[in-house]
Design a protein around this motif. Structure first.
Motif, mmCIF file in Angstrom:
data_model
loop_
_atom_site.group_PDB
_atom_site.id
_atom_site.type_symbol
_atom_site.label_atom_id
_atom_site.label_comp_id
_atom_site.label_asym_id
_atom_site.label_seq_id
_atom_site.Cartn_x
_atom_site.Cartn_y
_atom_site.Cartn_z
ATOM 1 N N GLY A 2 0.814 -1.215 0.000
ATOM 2 C CA GLY A 2 0.000 0.000 0.000
ATOM 3 C C GLY A 2 0.841 1.256 0.000
ATOM 4 N N TRP A 3 2.146 1.092 0.093
ATOM 5 C CA TRP A 3 3.030 2.263 0.131
ATOM 6 C C TRP A 3 2.911 3.115 -1.128
ATOM 7 N N TYR A 5 0.476 4.064 -2.534
ATOM 8 C CA TYR A 5 -0.599 5.044 -2.389
ATOM 9 C C TYR A 5 -0.336 5.996 -1.223
ATOM 10 N N VAL A 6 0.342 5.457 -0.208
ATOM 11 C CA VAL A 6 0.602 6.273 0.981
ATOM 12 C C VAL A 6 1.558 7.419 0.648
ATOM 13 N N PRO A 8 2.378 8.993 -2.311
ATOM 14 C CA PRO A 8 1.793 10.106 -3.056
ATOM 15 C C PRO A 8 0.796 10.902 -2.218
ATOM 16 N N GLY A 9 0.022 10.207 -1.390
ATOM 17 C CA GLY A 9 -0.963 10.905 -0.557
ATOM 18 C C GLY A 9 -0.302 11.928 0.339
ATOM 19 N N TYR A 10 0.728 11.502 1.056
ATOM 20 C CA TYR A 10 1.419 12.433 1.948
ATOM 21 C C TYR A 10 2.135 13.526 1.160
ATOM 22 N N ASP B 59 -0.457 -1.203 5.017
ATOM 23 C CA ASP B 59 0.146 0.127 5.107
ATOM 24 C C ASP B 59 -0.763 1.241 4.609
ATOM 25 N N SER B 60 -1.713 0.910 3.719
ATOM 26 C CA SER B 60 -2.571 1.977 3.191
ATOM 27 C C SER B 60 -3.367 2.651 4.308
ATOM 28 N N LEU B 63 -2.719 6.300 5.452
ATOM 29 C CA LEU B 63 -3.331 7.491 4.845
ATOM 30 C C LEU B 63 -4.414 8.087 5.740
ATOM 31 N N LEU B 66 -3.943 10.998 8.098
ATOM 32 C CA LEU B 66 -3.995 12.328 7.493
ATOM 33 C C LEU B 66 -5.432 12.649 7.065
ATOM 34 N N THR B 118 -6.593 12.049 -0.335
ATOM 35 C CA THR B 118 -6.137 10.917 0.484
ATOM 36 C C THR B 118 -7.223 9.849 0.555
ATOM 37 N N LEU B 121 -6.995 7.872 -2.670
ATOM 38 C CA LEU B 121 -5.791 7.043 -2.698
ATOM 39 C C LEU B 121 -5.923 5.866 -1.736
#
Lengths: 50, 259, 235, 238
Positions: A2-3, A5-6, A8-10, B59-60, B63, B66, B118, B121
């Motif tokens: 999932g990284w 997506y994480v 780019p989100g941050y 891990d998603s 997000l 945030l 977010t 995503l």
């Protein structure tokens, strides 16, 4: 997992807030140079209020 | 002090010994700014490194540290400030509240944008698609357009007083509408399917809960810092207009002299 | 207030009766939109309707007819409220209205009623067009009428309020859709679901939504009555 | 001097951010006909709109017919008592002359029985009554707008270029109407470039330049001569 997506989100959040902040501060500086001294008392105004 | 048209004399007599700086910072906002930065760095550390991945979303889930806080700040804090500012402006005609309402809405829309991005995503790995007609995400999208419209009205090139009054009405009605949109959309999706996701359902250990709380606090501090500065920029803009007015008045009266 | 409302409404309707802008331009536009939906959504496609045992295949247009109807109404609303304030924004009419000493709440109610009447006529024709073109059944006429009345009242109230907000601005034509459409999104949602229930049943699914539409209408009529004065008052 | 109808002291009126009026001082008493003179863009129209309660009072002080201009509610009350003929005629193109006059008179809480005589008086009765306003000439539109004004029976008449677009008979009619109104106790403020015409009518000439009042003559000046201030006469009717 999932990284992909994480990250780019941050990143997008950082760029959005950072860009907004920079642009705002720059505008503040440019404006305060234009406003005469006695009209820049917003700090006192603000301090009284909050 | 929130006099819409402060007299020149009042300003001159009030000219304090302290000189105004050439930017929008002050001692207190600098403290707030440093606090915001420290919080941001620690939030990044906790959200991206220290917390373990969530059991099912892996891990998603990071997000959401945030996503959730920025949703809370924009929908519950920012637009509520806009509502209150608009009401007080219409009652007291004080420029302070008008500008505060506008500053809060602008930063609120920024945060709402972050919430949307977010959210989408997070949706891709969780649902398999970027966009699910999830009640929260859908109503957030509508609210985003709603307040984008409010900001558009604030930027119109027209009489500043008329604009402020119309924006204030819009600020009040938009909040009303925000509530209608959220509940009707939730009701709509609730009929078709159960809630797709609820924060309370996920398994969060102590560190994760702490990070979630840290996220909420951080975003509030960042929001406060941004709004104060945005307000000051707006205030300076207002003062620049007023100062320009003095000049314009003099020029206008001089028009006749050389005829 | 009611006297002023009646005066303004009859004036607006009389202007429409002579100019026929809505009947000769907006109404054909709405019908055209219905046909265009048919082009956009392939009319031969079918969807599976119902769940479990009682599934059946239904033409997709028939299934989505309620939503298309309300979308067509929504687009026409933009034109109707634009016209409603276009006649006031020329030749100093807004100033004259301000000078007349009419009750702002009355002016709001008057303009809203005129838009309401015009939209109801439009909906009658567009509705018939929907039945003709998409061919859905009609299970609960009472629910349908209730839905149409309460939804249209809400649309007219919110539309008039937001059109007043943009009245007299150069960017009026582009600003109004941006402001009005998100506001009317819940109405579209509720009206579509209530109409679905009215057409296909059971009507029990529709009444809560009709109630929501009624609440929206009351809320926005109230907001308009309270806020109209502030909106049309120049500074 | 008679009781003041208009009292302005340092009145500032902003249009957007532009000070259309930049500190105007003016005092007009009951029964006066004050003629506003000045080049285009001098602030005459804004002065009239300020006195009508339409333009905002952004600075200074102002009272019209006893209503304080700085108060929104007072301004609304004032508006009902004054009649403003601005650049626009405020008529609905798709309605007939009679429908227009009837609507505005009803909106103004005027006497509906005065409609017929007013339209006849201004020459828009008879055949023209049932003609849509969109089919009228500019002069006929002005006449219809004047008919609305007459039915309104204002205490204070604010006329912005009332002679513009009218034929000789129409101009005489306007003068006559103002005369009559003033004789029955009203007051008038007229902005006009038609010097010879209004000079005979006015009890006072007020010069507006650069958003303020530069000079006033209380006596009616001779035709064509305004105290040597011929420079103000740019003779353009807008």
């Amino acid at each position: 997992m999932g990284w992909e997506y994480v990250i780019p989100g941050y990143l997008i959040a950082a760029v959005a807030i950072g860009g907004y902040t920079l642009q705002m501060l720059r505008r503040g500086r440019a404006l305060s140079a234009r406003v005469p001294e006695e009209r820049r008392r917003f700090l006192a105004e603000k301090a009284d209020k909050t | 002090m929130n006099d819409p048209a402060p007299s020149q004399d009042a300003f001159e007599s009030a000219l304090a010994a302290r000189t105004a700086p050439l930017h929008t910072g002050s001692k207190s906002t600098r403290v707030l700014g440093v606090l915001a930065l420290v919080l941001l760095v620690s939030l990044l550390a906790f959200a991206l490194v220290i917390t373990p991945p969530e059991v099912s979303q892996r891990d998603s889930f990071r997000l959401l540290y945030l996503h959730v806080p920025s949703a809370i700040v924009s929908l519950y804090v920012a637009f509520a400030i806009t509502l209150v500012g608009s009401i007080i402006y219409l009652r007291k005609q004080s420029v302070f509240w008008d500008l505060l309402a506008g500053a809060a809405a602008e930063v609120g829309v920024l945060f709402l944008g972050i919430t949307l991005v977010t959210g989408m995503l997070w949706g891709k790995p969780t649902w398999g698609v970027y966009w699910q007609w999830d009640p929260r995400l859908t109503s957030t999208a509508v609210s985003f357009v709603l307040y984008a419209g409010y900001l558009a009205v604030r930027k119109l090139d027209m009489d500043p007083v008329v604009r402020s009054r119309r924006a204030a009405v819009l600020g009040i009605v938009s909040f009303l509408n925000l509530i209608i949109v959220r509940y009707s959309v939730q009701w709509w999706r609730g009929l078709h399917q159960g809630q797709t996701f609820d924060v309370a359902d996920t398994q969060m250990d102590g560190v994760m809960l702490f990070t979630a709380l840290l996220g909420v606090i951080t975003m509030h501090v960042v929001f406060a810092w941004l709004v104060i500065h945005r307000f000051r920029v707006a205030w300076l803009e207002h003062q620049a207009d007023e100062a320009g007015l003095d000049v314009a008045l003099r020029e206008r009266r001089a028009e006749g002299a050389n005829v | 207030m009611l006297r002023d409302a009646r005066l303004v409404a009859s004036k607006d309707l009389r202007v429409e009766a002579t100019s026929r802008v809505l009947t000769t331009q907006v109404l054909p536009f709405a019908l055209l939109v219905l046909i265009l939906f048919g082009f956009g959504i392939s009319p031969d496609q079918q969807v599976i309707s119902g769940a479990g045992e009682g599934t059946e295949r239904v033409a997709i247009l028939e299934k989505v007819a309620p939503g298309l109807f309300w979308l067509a109404v929504l687009f026409s609303t933009l034109l109707a409220i634009g016209r409603s304030f276009a006649i006031e924004s020329v030749d100093g009419n807004l100033d004259a209205l301000r000078m007349a000493g009419l009750d702002p709440a009355g002016v709001f109610l008057g303009k809203m009623s005129a838009v309401l009447a015009e939209l109801l006529v439009l909906e009658l024709v567009v509705g018939l067009g929907c039945f003709a073109l998409y061919g859905p059944p009609l299970a609960h006429p009472v629910l349908l009428v209730t839905t149409v009345l309460s939804a249209t009242l809400g649309i007219a109230a919110a539309g008039t309020l937001y059109a007043a907000l943009a009245a007299g601005l150069r960017v009026r034509d582009t600003l109004v859709p941006l402001l009005v459409l998100p506001v009317l999104a819940p109405v579209l949602l509720a009206a579509t679901l209530a109409t679905e229930a009215a057409l296909f049943g059971p009507d029990g699914d529709g009444w809560p939504w009709a109630l929501l539409l009624g609440a929206f209408a009351v809320l926005y009529t109230g907001a308009g009555i309270l806020a109209f004065g502030t909106l049309v008052e120049e500074s | 001097m008679t009781t003041p109808v208009i009292e302005l002291a340092g009145a500032v009126s902003l249009i957007g951010r532009f000070p259309a009026l930049a500190g105007a001082d003016l005092s007009v008493g009951t029964g006066e006909v004050a003629l506003l003179q000045g080049p285009n863009g001098a602030g005459k129209s804004t002065l009239l709109r300020l006195c009508a309660g339409l333009a905002p009072l952004s600075g200074g002080a102002g009272t019209v017919l006893g209503h304080d201009l700085s108060d929104r509610r007072e301004r609304r009350a004032l508006r009902r008592r004054v009649g403003l003929l601005g650049h626009g005629t405020a008529l609905y193109d798709d309605l007939t002359v009679e429908q227009n006059v009837r609507f505005w008179t009803a909106a103004n809480h005027g006497d509906l029985s005065t409609i017929e005589p007013a339209m006849d008086r201004l020459g828009v009765g008879g055949r023209l009554r049932t003609v849509p306003v969109s089919g009228l000439s500019a002069g006929q539109r002005r006449r219809t707008a004047m008919a609305v004004l007459v039915c309104r029976r204002p205490v204070l008449w604010l006329l912005d270029e009332p002679h513009a677009g009218l034929d000789a008979a129409g101009r005489d009619l306007v003068d006559e109407l103002v005369h009559q109104a003033v004789a029955s106790g009203a007051t008038a403020l007229v902005a006009s470039h038609e010097l010879d015409r209004v000079a005979g009518l006015a009890t006072r000439v007020v010069h507006v330049v650069g958003g303020h009042i530069t000079a006033q003559h209380s006596d009616a000046p001779a035709h064509g001569d305004l105290g040597g201030r011929g420079d103000l006469d740019d003779g353009e009717a807008t």
